[in-house]
Write a protein that holds these residues in place. Structure first.
Motif, PDB file in Angstrom:
ATOM      1  N   ASN A   1      71.687  15.802  -0.908  1.00 26.37           N
ATOM      2  CA  ASN A   1      70.451  14.809   0.229  1.00 26.37           C
ATOM      3  C   ASN A   1      69.786  13.455  -0.695  1.00 26.37           C
ATOM      4  O   ASN A   1      69.737  12.170   0.105  1.00 26.37           O
ATOM      5  N   MET A   2      69.251  13.596  -1.668  1.00 27.33           N
ATOM      6  CA  MET A   2      68.430  12.604  -1.947  1.00 27.33           C
ATOM      7  C   MET A   2      69.553  11.703  -2.683  1.00 27.33           C
ATOM      8  O   MET A   2      69.471  10.083  -3.093  1.00 27.33           O
ATOM      9  N   VAL A   3      71.312  12.563  -3.451  1.00 23.40           N
ATOM     10  CA  VAL A   3      71.532  11.176  -3.709  1.00 23.40           C
ATOM     11  C   VAL A   3      72.511  10.330  -2.833  1.00 23.40           C
ATOM     12  O   VAL A   3      73.298   9.176  -3.055  1.00 23.40           O
ATOM     13  N   SER A   4      72.815  11.198  -2.165  1.00 26.05           N
ATOM     14  CA  SER A   4      73.298  10.447  -0.760  1.00 26.05           C
ATOM     15  C   SER A   4      72.120   9.285  -0.043  1.00 26.05           C
ATOM     16  O   SER A   4      73.301   8.918   0.266  1.00 26.05           O
ATOM     17  N   ALA A   5      71.044   9.592   0.098  1.00 28.77           N
ATOM     18  CA  ALA A   5      69.746   9.084   0.650  1.00 28.77           C
ATOM     19  C   ALA A   5      70.494   7.564  -0.235  1.00 28.77           C
ATOM     20  O   ALA A   5      70.102   6.818   0.222  1.00 28.77           O
ATOM     21  N   VAL A   6      70.080   7.973  -1.438  1.00 27.93           N
ATOM     22  CA  VAL A   6      70.549   6.786  -2.480  1.00 27.93           C
ATOM     23  C   VAL A   6      71.779   6.225  -2.329  1.00 27.93           C
ATOM     24  O   VAL A   6      72.102   4.790  -2.545  1.00 27.93           O
ATOM     25  N   SER A   7      73.015   6.539  -2.769  1.00 31.13           N
ATOM     26  CA  SER A   7      74.049   5.954  -2.272  1.00 31.13           C
ATOM     27  C   SER A   7      73.991   5.105  -0.465  1.00 31.13           C
ATOM     28  O   SER A   7      74.670   4.189  -1.033  1.00 31.13           O
ATOM     29  N   SER A   8      73.290   5.800   0.465  1.00 30.18           N
ATOM     30  CA  SER A   8      72.708   4.810   1.127  1.00 30.18           C
ATOM     31  C   SER A   8      72.390   3.730   1.500  1.00 30.18           C
ATOM     32  O   SER A   8      72.798   2.633   1.744  1.00 30.18           O
ATOM     33  N   MET A   9      71.897   3.796   0.462  1.00 28.14           N
ATOM     34  CA  MET A   9      70.500   2.755   0.372  1.00 28.14           C
ATOM     35  C   MET A   9      71.470   1.270  -0.378  1.00 28.14           C
ATOM     36  O   MET A   9      71.599   0.203   0.068  1.00 28.14           O
ATOM     37  N   LEU A  10      72.313   1.674  -1.525  1.00 30.70           N
ATOM     38  CA  LEU A  10      73.111   0.759  -1.932  1.00 30.70           C
ATOM     39  C   LEU A  10      74.386   0.554  -0.664  1.00 30.70           C
ATOM     40  O   LEU A  10      74.690  -1.186  -1.151  1.00 30.70           O
ATOM     41  N   LEU A  11      74.395   0.960  -0.333  1.00 30.86           N
ATOM     42  CA  LEU A  11      75.674   0.246   1.537  1.00 30.86           C
ATOM     43  C   LEU A  11      74.940  -0.641   1.441  1.00 30.86           C
ATOM     44  O   LEU A  11      75.397  -1.237   2.221  1.00 30.86           O
ATOM     45  N   SER A  12      73.585   0.335   2.526  1.00 30.36           N
ATOM     46  CA  SER A  12      72.985  -0.978   2.996  1.00 30.36           C
ATOM     47  C   SER A  12      72.396  -2.564   2.326  1.00 30.36           C
ATOM     48  O   SER A  12      72.441  -3.857   2.463  1.00 30.36           O
TER      49      SER A  12
ATOM     50  N   ASP B   1      79.339  -1.135  -2.980  1.00 28.39           N
ATOM     51  CA  ASP B   1      80.624  -0.700  -3.190  1.00 28.39           C
ATOM     52  C   ASP B   1      79.820   0.732  -4.342  1.00 28.39           C
ATOM     53  O   ASP B   1      80.184   0.741  -5.639  1.00 28.39           O
ATOM     54  N   PRO B   2      78.788   1.634  -3.100  1.00 29.28           N
ATOM     55  CA  PRO B   2      78.569   2.441  -4.253  1.00 29.28           C
ATOM     56  C   PRO B   2      79.733   3.553  -5.283  1.00 29.28           C
ATOM     57  O   PRO B   2      79.418   4.575  -5.688  1.00 29.28           O
ATOM     58  N   LEU B   3      80.641   3.073  -4.543  1.00 32.92           N
ATOM     59  CA  LEU B   3      82.149   3.805  -5.693  1.00 32.92           C
ATOM     60  C   LEU B   3      82.961   2.435  -6.649  1.00 32.92           C
ATOM     61  O   LEU B   3      84.119   3.428  -7.127  1.00 32.92           O
ATOM     62  N   ARG B   4      82.353   1.731  -7.349  1.00 34.50           N
ATOM     63  CA  ARG B   4      82.804   0.651  -7.629  1.00 34.50           C
ATOM     64  C   ARG B   4      82.180   1.842  -8.816  1.00 34.50           C
ATOM     65  O   ARG B   4      81.875   2.304  -9.080  1.00 34.50           O
ATOM     66  N   LYS B   5      83.238   1.448  -9.800  1.00 29.87           N
ATOM     67  CA  LYS B   5      83.634   2.582 -11.186  1.00 29.87           C
ATOM     68  C   LYS B   5      82.153   2.901 -11.905  1.00 29.87           C
ATOM     69  O   LYS B   5      81.231   3.484 -12.002  1.00 29.87           O
ATOM     70  N   GLU B   6      81.429   1.509 -11.882  1.00 33.73           N
ATOM     71  CA  GLU B   6      80.176   1.311 -12.896  1.00 33.73           C
ATOM     72  C   GLU B   6      78.807   1.794 -11.811  1.00 33.73           C
ATOM     73  O   GLU B   6      77.843   2.060 -12.871  1.00 33.73           O
ATOM     74  N   LEU B   7      79.210   2.452 -10.387  1.00 33.71           N
ATOM     75  CA  LEU B   7      77.844   2.931  -9.918  1.00 33.71           C
ATOM     76  C   LEU B   7      78.069   3.743  -9.987  1.00 33.71           C
ATOM     77  O   LEU B   7      77.506   4.674  -9.269  1.00 33.71           O
ATOM     78  N   VAL B   8      78.925   4.880  -9.985  1.00 32.75           N
ATOM     79  CA  VAL B   8      78.844   6.539 -10.151  1.00 32.75           C
ATOM     80  C   VAL B   8      78.668   6.825 -10.830  1.00 32.75           C
ATOM     81  O   VAL B   8      78.423   6.334 -11.533  1.00 32.75           O
ATOM     82  N   GLY B   9      77.874   8.121  -9.765  1.00 38.55           N
ATOM     83  CA  GLY B   9      76.954   8.620 -11.256  1.00 38.55           C
ATOM     84  C   GLY B   9      75.335   7.620 -11.131  1.00 38.55           C
ATOM     85  O   GLY B   9      74.283   8.193 -11.175  1.00 38.55           O
ATOM     86  N   SER B  10      75.385   6.566 -10.702  1.00 36.06           N
ATOM     87  CA  SER B  10      73.925   6.128 -10.614  1.00 36.06           C
ATOM     88  C   SER B  10      73.310   6.282  -9.733  1.00 36.06           C
ATOM     89  O   SER B  10      71.469   6.632 -10.008  1.00 36.06           O
ATOM     90  N   PRO B  11      73.424   7.032  -8.269  1.00 34.95           N
ATOM     91  CA  PRO B  11      72.064   6.961  -7.461  1.00 34.95           C
ATOM     92  C   PRO B  11      72.021   8.429  -8.626  1.00 34.95           C
ATOM     93  O   PRO B  11      70.499   8.681  -8.213  1.00 34.95           O
TER      94      PRO B  11
END
Lengths: 478, 478
Positions: A282-293, A297-307
């Protein structure tokens, strides 16, 4: 500040502790802001904290703002910055000059910037050096080199991509004969790898990028650029060699950097080792949603795993019962005081443990502050057997959590005083990443706090002797 | 950039080379801005310049903006900054602790600021150190100490009043047990007093101010504050002694500073010596009108005489025919090359004159840039008899006017090449006050330019040898 007082301030329209908001935010971004704040609240709860307690109540607002400010570059256009700042300038005679234009190479050295590591979402600091060779009979306003670099720094970045993007953008917008960019970057290490002298514990990386006449093994323009940096004591070649063995982002321990022979470092796509379980989903999802905000793009390859890595970093500062680590503090052992200092005035023994490293997380901004703790106390029978490792555990206990430096200083002082009833003095020296990334005038600033208890209050020579001892040993420490 | 191109940019709404304007100005200030710009135009004409030439056309807009940004502090309220950033924090036990509140003293060291000298209206740079002892169970957000200091720095100031105002404002807004402020300030000297190593030529001053528990000869809080600064290598006492003999503002040469025994410096109301005639009254009136536009009172006693001094400073860079100074350049004399460097490759003699100081005035911002010029050339018969004084005169001729660094570098290189037909290389290293005062991320930045002509273009080892020579001699120069 009591609840009543705070309510009053809110009524006055002062319920904002960072009025920088007023400038940067303007009218927009409300909804995205709310989503960011909800995500930060989720992180605080995940860390075992009460997000309504004093000090944390407005942390979501502050964290959201810091991320927004730190990624403003996504909304800025290089064209707007450079376009009005190109000045016609007669060139060096083409028959004789090297510049094909206007007077040779121009280099601005030592531009202070900070950026956000795309691997772990923590800020890192940068010294940026930019050179270009004018062409087409025009030069660009000097400050624009720095402002363009800042556009790309204020994003989620890797040092090499940052260098490349600044280089490309300047080349496209100025249309010079060539551009050279050199970066010296510093990333915070894992807390356990911080050394006593905090700056030495930082992870360094040097990266460069070039275009046009700077390209090629034997470019004389590149050689001049390197030489003009050396005039300021900046040695990019030495830097790139010395920094080569450590991975850049400590949250990606298996990413081994490689040197490509141009003083650049290239990263392999080494395996990421997420300690599963240490990053609640749930925390990882929260950080992904921050990136979206933030428009990323949380799915950009350099950002996968970053949250996940960001949450892993935060979870090192989770609120938990570490009292057990302090058990040693009350045990009797064989060691007596280390580094006893004789007080010239009345010969009572002052003991001290100096330069104990720590890394805490600022509870106002969810960003690290790190440095060293110095502890002094009057010895007593109760203190026998306490050695450096016990003090380091004490520092870890009060430091490794969401904290403020003032409280941490007091807590360590009171803990020491509870053992050494005659007197305790504690100095904490720290660099606050929240200060660096939220206002560049503070990039070199460093905060010192001191708490004084018992005999040290009245015995000024004892305290002075302790403080002098810190100065005298500063250079000796690793 | 041609007129056509510029018209196009204007039509696009890009007729602004500093889009920082968009953020800071907002909608207001139009009329005052126009008055400011008219005043700057008057100054340019008074300097013998064509205010419509490229490079100067938008200088009035830039100068007006720099003054507005640099004096933003007049419009900011400390209350707004501090009020929302007071955090409740349990104090050190009153029976044992020294703070009467919360954990002892808090010091933020090495805050970078700049301000405007009220005597001559030129910017000066500051390292600011702030300490306070919390009281009433609350601490203030660390970054607010810096932001409050900045409110008072962004005004026309003297260092001592700046220290006093920051101290008073923090005391009133935080209501702590006491506040300590220490400032290290650097003012540009008169051009003729610049030394080779430019930072050594700057005028230094150290000032401090204290309230509450920091007051009194033997305040242990003050002693702790001084000790915590020493941990960063900052020695206020030494500073205040070493800086004591030079007047702070070089445009007020007869103002002799006095030390009051607290490390503070007090100025006597020494006679101002306006070189009458060197400051045309229409230009002085123009500057007075600028002060009015900024909301300042030109009749405030500290500002009386300042417009005149500012104009006196500018008039040192008046466009005029200095060719006569260069006459020596073509004379034959007795000296031959100084510091001949043998080229390892082909043994042709390279001569060099290094670390020649200069001070120019940036034509884009009407602010000084200063530093050193390094000149290398292949000797020939025509060069015989040219010594360092001739090169210094050459540097003065091209430097002491409204300039840009790129052009100055080219002009010096071409002048040297016109004498030494075999080859010339020129490096100019400069600090631009316009970079410092218009964007704090550039406060440490320094600009290097290089122009290469003749044999130095093809003989890379000759150029490398020249550049190495600069590095080798950097520490030897005064």
């Amino acid at each position: 500040m009591g609840a009543l007082e705070e309510a009053h301030l809110a009524a006055c329209g002062c319920d904002e502790d960072d009025d920088e908001d007023l400038v940067v935010l303007g009218g927009g971004g409300e909804e995205a802001g709310d989503a960011m704040e909800a995500a930060v609240r989720e992180l605080l709860v995940g860390l075992g904290e009460d997000d309504r307690r004093d000090g944390l109540r407005r942390t979501p607002k502050r964290v959201a703002k810091a991320f927004r400010d730190g990624t403003l570059g996504y909304k800025q256009k290089v064209k707007d910055i450079v376009q009005g700042a190109l000045f016609p300038e007669v060139g060096v005679d083409k028959r004789t000059g090297s510049a094909g234009g206007t007077g040779g190479q121009v280099v601005v050295r030592d531009i202070d910037l900070f950026s956000y590591c795309e691997s772990c979402l923590l800020p890192f600091s940068i010294q940026c050096h930019v050179g270009y060779v004018p062409s087409g009979g025009r030069v660009v306003g000097l400050s624009k080199l720095s402002r363009v670099a800042d556009v790309f720094a204020k994003r989620f970045q890797s040092p090499q991509r940052l260098a490349n993007e600044v280089c490309s953008a300047l080349h496209a917008s100025i249309q010079p004969a060539g551009v050279a960019v050199a970066l010296q970057c510093w990333h915070i290490p894992l807390p356990e790898n911080l050394k006593c002298k905090s700056s030495q514990g930082l992870i360094r990386a040097s990266h460069s990028s070039r275009s046009g006449v700077f390209e090629g093994e034997n470019s004389s323009f590149w050689n001049d650029f390197v030489a003009l940096l050396k005039l300021r004591g900046i040695d990019m070649e030495m830097d790139s060699h010395s920094a080569i063995i450590v991975p850049w982002c400590p949250l990606r321990p298996h990413e081994v950097p490689l040197c490509n022979g141009h003083g650049k470092r290239m990263a392999t796509n080494g395996a990421i080792s997420p300690k599963s379980g240490s990053a609640p989903s749930n925390m990882v999802s929260a950080v992904s949603s921050m990136l979206l905000s933030l428009g990323e793009d949380p799915l950009r390859k350099e950002l996968v795993g970053s949250p996940q890595r960001y949450v892993q970093w935060l979870m090192r500062f989770r609120a938990c019962n570490l009292d057990v680590k302090l058990n040693g503090f009350t045990l009797n052992g064989a060691n007596v005081y280390e580094r006893p200092v004789e007080d010239a005035t009345d010969h009572r023994a002052i003991s001290s443990e100096l330069h104990l490293p720590f890394c805490a997380q600022c509870e106002h901004h969810l960003l690290p502050f790190y440095g060293v703790v110095h502890i002094g106390y009057f010895g007593s029978e109760d203190c026998e057997g306490i050695d450096r490792s016990h003090f380091q555990a004490l520092v870890h206990f009060y430091g490794c959590k969401l904290q403020v430096q003032e409280r941490m200083t007091r807590q360590i002082a009171e803990a020491v005083y509870s053992i050494s009833h005659r007197g305790a003095v504690v100095v904490v020296e720290a660099n606050h990443i929240c200060m660096i990334s939220r206002g560049i005038e503070k990039i070199r600033s460093s905060t010192a706090t001191i708490a004084v208890l018992g005999h040290f209050l009245t015995d000024s020579s004892a305290k002075a002797s302790f403080l002098q001892n810190i100065i005298d040993t500063a250079d000796l420490e690793e």
